[in-house]
Scaffold this motif. Structure first.
Motif, PDB file in Angstrom:
ATOM      1  N   CYS A  95     -17.337   9.703   1.438  1.00 17.94           N
ATOM      2  CA  CYS A  95     -16.898   8.357   1.087  1.00 17.94           C
ATOM      3  C   CYS A  95     -16.422   8.369  -0.354  1.00 17.94           C
ATOM      4  O   CYS A  95     -17.231   8.346  -1.263  1.00 17.94           O
ATOM      5  CB  CYS A  95     -18.063   7.378   1.266  1.00 17.94           C
ATOM      6  N   GLN A  96     -15.136   8.445  -0.552  1.00 16.49           N
ATOM      7  CA  GLN A  96     -14.621   8.502  -1.907  1.00 16.49           C
ATOM      8  C   GLN A  96     -14.380   7.115  -2.487  1.00 16.49           C
ATOM      9  O   GLN A  96     -14.343   6.965  -3.695  1.00 16.49           O
ATOM     10  CB  GLN A  96     -13.335   9.325  -1.953  1.00 16.49           C
ATOM     11  N   CYS A  97     -14.220   6.131  -1.642  1.00 13.78           N
ATOM     12  CA  CYS A  97     -13.988   4.757  -2.098  1.00 13.78           C
ATOM     13  C   CYS A  97     -12.891   4.686  -3.160  1.00 13.78           C
ATOM     14  O   CYS A  97     -12.975   3.908  -4.101  1.00 13.78           O
ATOM     15  CB  CYS A  97     -15.281   4.118  -2.603  1.00 13.78           C
ATOM     16  N   GLY A  98     -11.898   5.592  -3.062  1.00 12.29           N
ATOM     17  CA  GLY A  98     -10.776   5.559  -3.975  1.00 12.29           C
ATOM     18  C   GLY A  98     -11.069   6.124  -5.349  1.00 12.29           C
ATOM     19  O   GLY A  98     -10.286   5.955  -6.267  1.00 12.29           O
TER      20      GLY A  98
ATOM     21  N   ALA B 265     -14.261  -3.545  -1.003  1.00 11.46           N
ATOM     22  CA  ALA B 265     -13.896  -4.964  -0.860  1.00 11.46           C
ATOM     23  C   ALA B 265     -13.494  -5.554  -2.202  1.00 11.46           C
ATOM     24  O   ALA B 265     -12.556  -6.373  -2.275  1.00 11.46           O
ATOM     25  CB  ALA B 265     -15.051  -5.745  -0.243  1.00 11.46           C
ATOM     26  N   ALA B 266     -14.181  -5.140  -3.255  1.00 11.89           N
ATOM     27  CA  ALA B 266     -13.843  -5.649  -4.584  1.00 11.89           C
ATOM     28  C   ALA B 266     -12.437  -5.209  -4.998  1.00 11.89           C
ATOM     29  O   ALA B 266     -11.724  -5.947  -5.679  1.00 11.89           O
ATOM     30  CB  ALA B 266     -14.862  -5.173  -5.608  1.00 11.89           C
ATOM     31  N   LYS B 267     -12.032  -4.016  -4.560  1.00 11.71           N
ATOM     32  CA  LYS B 267     -10.705  -3.500  -4.882  1.00 11.71           C
ATOM     33  C   LYS B 267      -9.637  -4.138  -3.996  1.00 11.71           C
ATOM     34  O   LYS B 267      -8.483  -4.244  -4.386  1.00 11.71           O
ATOM     35  CB  LYS B 267     -10.662  -1.986  -4.714  1.00 11.71           C
ATOM     36  N   GLY B 268     -10.046  -4.522  -2.772  1.00  9.35           N
ATOM     37  CA  GLY B 268      -9.119  -5.154  -1.846  1.00  9.35           C
ATOM     38  C   GLY B 268      -8.131  -4.174  -1.241  1.00  9.35           C
ATOM     39  O   GLY B 268      -8.275  -2.963  -1.373  1.00  9.35           O
ATOM     40  N   GLY B 269      -7.164  -4.714  -0.538  1.00  8.82           N
ATOM     41  CA  GLY B 269      -6.113  -3.891   0.038  1.00  8.82           C
ATOM     42  C   GLY B 269      -6.540  -3.130   1.268  1.00  8.82           C
ATOM     43  O   GLY B 269      -7.515  -3.471   1.944  1.00  8.82           O
ATOM     44  N   ASP B 270      -5.777  -2.085   1.565  1.00 11.85           N
ATOM     45  CA  ASP B 270      -5.992  -1.289   2.771  1.00 11.85           C
ATOM     46  C   ASP B 270      -7.350  -0.590   2.775  1.00 11.85           C
ATOM     47  O   ASP B 270      -7.964  -0.426   3.824  1.00 11.85           O
ATOM     48  CB  ASP B 270      -4.883  -0.254   2.941  1.00 11.85           C
ATOM     49  N   GLU B 271      -7.789  -0.151   1.599  1.00 11.22           N
ATOM     50  CA  GLU B 271      -9.070   0.551   1.529  1.00 11.22           C
ATOM     51  C   GLU B 271     -10.220  -0.362   1.967  1.00 11.22           C
ATOM     52  O   GLU B 271     -11.125   0.070   2.675  1.00 11.22           O
ATOM     53  CB  GLU B 271      -9.339   1.055   0.112  1.00 11.22           C
TER      54      GLU B 271
ATOM     55  N   LYS C 100     -12.716   0.476   5.109  1.00  9.07           N
ATOM     56  CA  LYS C 100     -14.182   0.606   4.981  1.00  9.07           C
ATOM     57  C   LYS C 100     -14.899  -0.364   5.916  1.00  9.07           C
ATOM     58  O   LYS C 100     -15.930  -0.027   6.497  1.00  9.07           O
ATOM     59  CB  LYS C 100     -14.643   0.380   3.541  1.00  9.07           C
ATOM     60  N   ILE C 101     -14.376  -1.550   6.072  1.00  7.39           N
ATOM     61  CA  ILE C 101     -14.972  -2.514   7.000  1.00  7.39           C
ATOM     62  C   ILE C 101     -14.857  -2.002   8.427  1.00  7.39           C
ATOM     63  O   ILE C 101     -15.827  -2.035   9.191  1.00  7.39           O
ATOM     64  CB  ILE C 101     -14.322  -3.906   6.838  1.00  7.39           C
ATOM     65  N   ASP C 102     -13.688  -1.492   8.786  1.00  3.80           N
ATOM     66  CA  ASP C 102     -13.487  -0.943  10.131  1.00  3.80           C
ATOM     67  C   ASP C 102     -14.421   0.241  10.379  1.00  3.80           C
ATOM     68  O   ASP C 102     -15.001   0.371  11.462  1.00  3.80           O
ATOM     69  CB  ASP C 102     -12.034  -0.507  10.329  1.00  3.80           C
TER      70      ASP C 102
END
Length: 110
Positions: free
Chosen positions: A11-14, A87-93, A97-99
């Motif tokens: 999980c890199q979370c960007g 979620a805080a970053k928003g967008g596709d990521e 992550k939710i999916d």
């Protein structure tokens, strides 16, 4: 057997210096997983020694519950850390992550 969805290996979370949500409790997780590993060896021994079926099933149930407990705690850590960060970053990521979390949850309820 149903095909398992692809899951990212980490999980890199960007963020390349991201730490997983479970890192703070890593030693506790490892201790619990080693205990579960011991339970698995105990089950093998019980079968090898021709233990009573119900006694084996009782131990299988205990081991299953222990694994479920670890899994739910890891999922909680993931939700509180990786999913919240995304979620805080928003967008596709965030949606990814939710999916990913929803897919993991769906595996629990099947």
């Amino acid at each position: 057997m149903a095909e398992q969805p692809a899951v990212a290996s980490d999980c890199q979370c960007g963020n390349s210096d991201h730490q997983h949500g479970y890192i703070a409790a890593k030693d506790a997780y490892l201790k619990r997983l080693r205990r579960i590993e011991g339970q698995a060896r105990g089950l093998q021994r019980m079968v090898d020694e021709d233990a009573y079926c119900i006694d084996i099933l009782t131990q299988v149930s205990a081991m299953t519950k222990a694994l479920q407990s670890v899994s739910l705690e890891l999922l909680t850590d993931h939700m509180n850390h990786c999913v919240v960060d995304a979620a805080a970053k928003g967008g596709d990521e965030a949606q990814a992550k939710i999916d990913e979390a929803m897919a993991a949850i769906s595996r629990f309820v099947k």
